[in-house]
Motif scaffolding. Structure first.
Motif, PDB file in Angstrom:
ATOM      1  N   TRP A 115      24.774 -11.198 -19.461  1.00 27.51           N
ATOM      2  CA  TRP A 115      23.412 -11.689 -19.358  1.00 27.51           C
ATOM      3  C   TRP A 115      23.380 -12.711 -18.233  1.00 27.51           C
ATOM      4  O   TRP A 115      23.981 -13.782 -18.326  1.00 27.51           O
ATOM      5  CB  TRP A 115      22.926 -12.315 -20.665  1.00 27.51           C
ATOM      6  N   ASP A 116      22.718 -12.365 -17.163  1.00 34.48           N
ATOM      7  CA  ASP A 116      22.598 -13.243 -15.995  1.00 34.48           C
ATOM      8  C   ASP A 116      21.346 -14.092 -16.181  1.00 34.48           C
ATOM      9  O   ASP A 116      20.235 -13.680 -15.844  1.00 34.48           O
ATOM     10  CB  ASP A 116      22.502 -12.382 -14.731  1.00 34.48           C
ATOM     11  N   ALA A 117      21.555 -15.288 -16.730  1.00 31.48           N
ATOM     12  CA  ALA A 117      20.410 -16.149 -17.048  1.00 31.48           C
ATOM     13  C   ALA A 117      19.688 -16.611 -15.795  1.00 31.48           C
ATOM     14  O   ALA A 117      18.472 -16.829 -15.818  1.00 31.48           O
ATOM     15  CB  ALA A 117      20.891 -17.356 -17.862  1.00 31.48           C
ATOM     16  N   ALA A 118      20.405 -16.784 -14.692  1.00 32.89           N
ATOM     17  CA  ALA A 118      19.783 -17.255 -13.459  1.00 32.89           C
ATOM     18  C   ALA A 118      18.763 -16.256 -12.922  1.00 32.89           C
ATOM     19  O   ALA A 118      17.745 -16.637 -12.344  1.00 32.89           O
ATOM     20  CB  ALA A 118      20.852 -17.539 -12.409  1.00 32.89           C
ATOM     21  N   ASN A 119      19.037 -14.963 -13.139  1.00 40.33           N
ATOM     22  CA  ASN A 119      18.149 -13.923 -12.608  1.00 40.33           C
ATOM     23  C   ASN A 119      17.454 -13.118 -13.704  1.00 40.33           C
ATOM     24  O   ASN A 119      16.748 -12.157 -13.400  1.00 40.33           O
ATOM     25  CB  ASN A 119      18.950 -12.967 -11.714  1.00 40.33           C
ATOM     26  N   ASP A 120      17.671 -13.519 -14.961  1.00 36.22           N
ATOM     27  CA  ASP A 120      17.066 -12.807 -16.098  1.00 36.22           C
ATOM     28  C   ASP A 120      17.359 -11.317 -16.037  1.00 36.22           C
ATOM     29  O   ASP A 120      16.455 -10.472 -16.032  1.00 36.22           O
ATOM     30  CB  ASP A 120      15.554 -13.051 -16.142  1.00 36.22           C
ATOM     31  N   VAL A 121      18.644 -10.988 -16.014  1.00 38.42           N
ATOM     32  CA  VAL A 121      19.062  -9.586 -15.938  1.00 38.42           C
ATOM     33  C   VAL A 121      20.120  -9.323 -17.006  1.00 38.42           C
ATOM     34  O   VAL A 121      21.080 -10.091 -17.146  1.00 38.42           O
ATOM     35  CB  VAL A 121      19.645  -9.252 -14.546  1.00 38.42           C
ATOM     36  N   LEU A 122      19.945  -8.237 -17.751  1.00 35.67           N
ATOM     37  CA  LEU A 122      20.959  -7.769 -18.681  1.00 35.67           C
ATOM     38  C   LEU A 122      21.706  -6.625 -18.003  1.00 35.67           C
ATOM     39  O   LEU A 122      21.113  -5.603 -17.649  1.00 35.67           O
ATOM     40  CB  LEU A 122      20.323  -7.280 -19.988  1.00 35.67           C
ATOM     41  N   ASP A 123      23.018  -6.808 -17.812  1.00 45.50           N
ATOM     42  CA  ASP A 123      23.817  -5.861 -17.043  1.00 45.50           C
ATOM     43  C   ASP A 123      24.863  -5.223 -17.956  1.00 45.50           C
ATOM     44  O   ASP A 123      25.734  -5.913 -18.496  1.00 45.50           O
ATOM     45  CB  ASP A 123      24.503  -6.594 -15.892  1.00 45.50           C
ATOM     46  N   ILE A 124      24.774  -3.909 -18.136  1.00 47.02           N
ATOM     47  CA  ILE A 124      25.779  -3.178 -18.899  1.00 47.02           C
ATOM     48  C   ILE A 124      26.885  -2.787 -17.936  1.00 47.02           C
ATOM     49  O   ILE A 124      26.663  -2.024 -16.992  1.00 47.02           O
ATOM     50  CB  ILE A 124      25.183  -1.914 -19.554  1.00 47.02           C
ATOM     51  N   ARG A 125      28.083  -3.305 -18.161  1.00 52.08           N
ATOM     52  CA  ARG A 125      29.179  -3.142 -17.201  1.00 52.08           C
ATOM     53  C   ARG A 125      29.961  -1.842 -17.382  1.00 52.08           C
ATOM     54  O   ARG A 125      30.733  -1.465 -16.504  1.00 52.08           O
ATOM     55  CB  ARG A 125      30.149  -4.314 -17.329  1.00 52.08           C
ATOM     56  N   ASP A 126      29.791  -1.174 -18.522  1.00 55.12           N
ATOM     57  CA  ASP A 126      30.538   0.050 -18.784  1.00 55.12           C
ATOM     58  C   ASP A 126      29.573   1.189 -19.098  1.00 55.12           C
ATOM     59  O   ASP A 126      28.867   1.155 -20.107  1.00 55.12           O
ATOM     60  CB  ASP A 126      31.488  -0.165 -19.969  1.00 55.12           C
ATOM     61  N   PRO A 127      29.512   2.224 -18.241  1.00 58.63           N
ATOM     62  CA  PRO A 127      28.599   3.349 -18.489  1.00 58.63           C
ATOM     63  C   PRO A 127      28.836   4.030 -19.835  1.00 58.63           C
ATOM     64  O   PRO A 127      27.902   4.552 -20.446  1.00 58.63           O
ATOM     65  CB  PRO A 127      28.898   4.306 -17.332  1.00 58.63           C
ATOM     66  N   TYR A 128      30.085   4.014 -20.303  1.00 59.03           N
ATOM     67  CA  TYR A 128      30.383   4.668 -21.583  1.00 59.03           C
ATOM     68  C   TYR A 128      29.760   3.912 -22.751  1.00 59.03           C
ATOM     69  O   TYR A 128      29.402   4.520 -23.767  1.00 59.03           O
ATOM     70  CB  TYR A 128      31.887   4.802 -21.771  1.00 59.03           C
ATOM     71  N   LEU A 129      29.636   2.601 -22.633  1.00 63.04           N
ATOM     72  CA  LEU A 129      28.962   1.836 -23.688  1.00 63.04           C
ATOM     73  C   LEU A 129      27.480   2.188 -23.727  1.00 63.04           C
ATOM     74  O   LEU A 129      26.902   2.403 -24.803  1.00 63.04           O
ATOM     75  CB  LEU A 129      29.147   0.332 -23.452  1.00 63.04           C
ATOM     76  N   LEU A 130      26.854   2.252 -22.565  1.00 63.01           N
ATOM     77  CA  LEU A 130      25.444   2.650 -22.512  1.00 63.01           C
ATOM     78  C   LEU A 130      25.276   4.055 -23.083  1.00 63.01           C
ATOM     79  O   LEU A 130      24.349   4.322 -23.860  1.00 63.01           O
ATOM     80  CB  LEU A 130      24.940   2.606 -21.074  1.00 63.01           C
ATOM     81  N   PHE A 131      26.173   4.949 -22.723  1.00 62.90           N
ATOM     82  CA  PHE A 131      26.097   6.330 -23.202  1.00 62.90           C
ATOM     83  C   PHE A 131      26.226   6.379 -24.724  1.00 62.90           C
ATOM     84  O   PHE A 131      25.501   7.121 -25.399  1.00 62.90           O
ATOM     85  CB  PHE A 131      27.196   7.163 -22.544  1.00 62.90           C
ATOM     86  N   PHE A 132      27.133   5.595 -25.280  1.00 64.68           N
ATOM     87  CA  PHE A 132      27.312   5.548 -26.731  1.00 64.68           C
ATOM     88  C   PHE A 132      26.050   5.034 -27.409  1.00 64.68           C
ATOM     89  O   PHE A 132      25.623   5.573 -28.438  1.00 64.68           O
ATOM     90  CB  PHE A 132      28.507   4.668 -27.082  1.00 64.68           C
ATOM     91  N   LEU A 133      25.456   3.981 -26.859  1.00 66.14           N
ATOM     92  CA  LEU A 133      24.222   3.442 -27.434  1.00 66.14           C
ATOM     93  C   LEU A 133      23.113   4.485 -27.440  1.00 66.14           C
ATOM     94  O   LEU A 133      22.284   4.535 -28.363  1.00 66.14           O
ATOM     95  CB  LEU A 133      23.767   2.201 -26.641  1.00 66.14           C
ATOM     96  N   ARG A 134      23.092   5.337 -26.430  1.00 64.62           N
ATOM     97  CA  ARG A 134      22.024   6.326 -26.321  1.00 64.62           C
ATOM     98  C   ARG A 134      22.220   7.527 -27.257  1.00 64.62           C
ATOM     99  O   ARG A 134      21.238   8.095 -27.735  1.00 64.62           O
ATOM    100  CB  ARG A 134      21.923   6.831 -24.864  1.00 64.62           C
ATOM    101  N   TRP A 135      23.466   7.871 -27.556  1.00 62.39           N
ATOM    102  CA  TRP A 135      23.702   9.131 -28.245  1.00 62.39           C
ATOM    103  C   TRP A 135      24.380   9.032 -29.621  1.00 62.39           C
ATOM    104  O   TRP A 135      24.391  10.011 -30.371  1.00 62.39           O
ATOM    105  CB  TRP A 135      24.505  10.064 -27.347  1.00 62.39           C
ATOM    106  N   ALA A 136      24.926   7.898 -29.945  1.00 56.63           N
ATOM    107  CA  ALA A 136      25.555   7.759 -31.270  1.00 56.63           C
ATOM    108  C   ALA A 136      24.486   7.476 -32.342  1.00 56.63           C
ATOM    109  O   ALA A 136      23.430   6.943 -32.046  1.00 56.63           O
ATOM    110  CB  ALA A 136      26.590   6.640 -31.234  1.00 56.63           C
ATOM    111  N   ASP A 137      24.816   7.816 -33.569  1.00 57.61           N
ATOM    112  CA  ASP A 137      23.880   7.609 -34.689  1.00 57.61           C
ATOM    113  C   ASP A 137      24.108   6.224 -35.300  1.00 57.61           C
ATOM    114  O   ASP A 137      24.624   6.087 -36.412  1.00 57.61           O
ATOM    115  CB  ASP A 137      24.069   8.698 -35.752  1.00 57.61           C
ATOM    116  N   TRP A 138      23.763   5.203 -34.564  1.00 63.28           N
ATOM    117  CA  TRP A 138      23.951   3.835 -35.050  1.00 63.28           C
ATOM    118  C   TRP A 138      22.652   3.180 -35.507  1.00 63.28           C
ATOM    119  O   TRP A 138      22.644   2.149 -36.178  1.00 63.28           O
ATOM    120  CB  TRP A 138      24.577   2.961 -33.947  1.00 63.28           C
ATOM    121  N   LYS A 139      21.515   3.763 -35.090  1.00 59.93           N
ATOM    122  CA  LYS A 139      20.238   3.094 -35.332  1.00 59.93           C
ATOM    123  C   LYS A 139      19.846   3.102 -36.805  1.00 59.93           C
ATOM    124  O   LYS A 139      19.118   2.259 -37.253  1.00 59.93           O
ATOM    125  CB  LYS A 139      19.135   3.772 -34.514  1.00 59.93           C
TER     126      LYS A 139
END
Length: 414
Positions: free
Chosen positions: A390-414
């Protein structure tokens, strides 16, 4: 030809190697090494193809590749180097005879071994009777004698995983080794790109910095085009586009998605009859879910959903459009997982995604930014590396690992 030989997420690609967009970087790397740059600092995000780029550019046969992960001392790192080229790094003296028991041969890579001593015909250790005393070598001198002035390059991947105190010791030895003609490439993620320089400022002027980045969608699509053509199949542009966007800049993830699609289609080897693959939403979903099974962030995501301990304070809850009630932490994760897939999400975009999930008023701005700080800390502690920032200076949330983003999108966690 089999699909697993065409799409190779876990090894160096041959059929589907794409380097059109890397030609300038390739030329720059070769020129840097040819003109005497003894240390190349290669920075690039996780899963962006840095290692494949180095292997293809310089040839695996010219690389002595080790990882900084788990290297809690310089000796452990250099032991890995000498283990690859076949140089013994542990010897003994016996009764003052000076016997070291080293091999008088060449390692597997053809690098001549320089530590002298007796050797059997098979190249095994030879011992004499008597009391022996183990000793450790002078790693610095051994580096110079073995590798100085050769065409070999020591490639230290994940340099940022080396503890900071150890980095300083390693950098000191690198500085001395390059004086003896040893060449190094140190690869790290962007936010640690200057670790080797900060570990020893005397390296300034001896380091050539080469930046790497995630792949653009058009370049990722070429992986699908080449690969499916090799299997006598044609993937629609819409299918390649969908996979490229899900891959979020990672060629490795794109390889996985295409291979999963082949398995889902039963296209496990080159077909005798031409096949056209359309952008079927069900095929895309099944391919993504199959690929998701190759990565597991379930324990980390569970911690992110729970958020930090509240110490008796009850968090505000919000009603979602799907009828569920959630607090700010799973809401933010849901916003990150929403379409389109993006690794870098600015605050206004994040708030818009959050609002689109809520039935009534969404969490306040201060609640969201505060939660982003905690999400970053929890994820990085759980993974023992920086996967979210979380880049507070620029108000940006940066996901550093594409596999984490992919897991959030496709896993049944919700």
């Amino acid at each position: 030809m089999r699909a697993s030989e065409v799409f190779t997420p876990n090894k160096l690609p041959e059929v589907t190697f794409i380097d059109d967009h890397l030609k300038e970087a390739t030329k720059t790397l070769r020129q840097a090494l040819e003109t005497g740059a003894a240390v190349v600092s290669l920075s690039g995000p996780s899963k962006s193809g840095k290692t494949v780029f180095i292997e293809k550019t310089l040839g695996k046969e010219n690389l002595i590749q080790v990882t900084g992960a788990g290297a809690d001392s310089p000796a452990k790192l250099w032991d890995r180097v000498f283990g690859i080229i076949g140089t013994p790094t542990r010897g003994s003296t016996t009764g003052g005879s000076g016997f070291t028991g080293t091999i008088g041969a060449k390692g597997a890579t053809g690098v001549p071994l320089v530590v002298s001593g007796e050797a059997s015909a098979s190249g095994a250790w030879t011992k004499t009777e008597g009391t022996s005393t183990d000793y450790a070598p002078d790693y610095l001198q051994l580096l110079i004698k073995e590798l100085g002035g050769t065409d070999f390059v020591v490639f230290i991947d994940d340099f940022h995983y080396i503890p900071a105190a150890v980095q300083q010791q390693v950098a000191n030895e690198i500085k001395e080794a390059i004086r003896g003609g040893v060449r190094f490439i140190c690869a790290a993620v962007p936010y640690h790109s200057d670790d080797v320089l900060r570990a020893n400022s005397d390296l300034r002027g001896r380091i050539f910095k080469l930046d790497f980045d995630y792949w653009a969608v058009p370049n990722l699509k070429k992986i699908a085009t080449l690969g499916f053509e090799a299997l006598n199949a044609t993937a629609s542009d819409a299918l390649s586009e969908a996979f490229a966007r899900e891959a979020a800049g990672s060629p490795q993830l794109m390889q996985s998605l295409c291979l999963s699609a082949c398995f889902e289609l039963g296209l496990e080897e080159r077909t005798t009859e031409p096949v056209t693959i359309q952008a079927d939403l069900d095929l895309i979903s099944r391919s993504c879910r199959r690929t998701m099974m190759t990565t597991d962030y379930s324990s980390t995501v569970e911690k992110l959903k729970e958020g930090p301990k509240t110490r008796g304070t009850i968090r505000n809850s919000y009603r979602m459009l799907d009828g569920t009630v959630k607090d700010v932490y799973p809401i933010i994760l849901g916003a990150v997982a929403a379409d389109p897939p993006e690794l870098t999400i600015r605050y206004q975009n994040l708030q818009g995604r959050i609002a689109s999930l809520c039935e009534g008023d969404p969490p306040s701005g201060s609640s969201v930014t505060g939660a982003c700080v905690h999400i970053s800390d929890i994820a990085n502690d759980a993974e023992n590396r920086q996967v979210i920032e979380w880049d507070a200076a620029n108000d940006v949330l940066d996901i550093r690992d594409p596999y984490l983003l992919f897991f959030l999108r496709w896993a049944d966690w919700k």
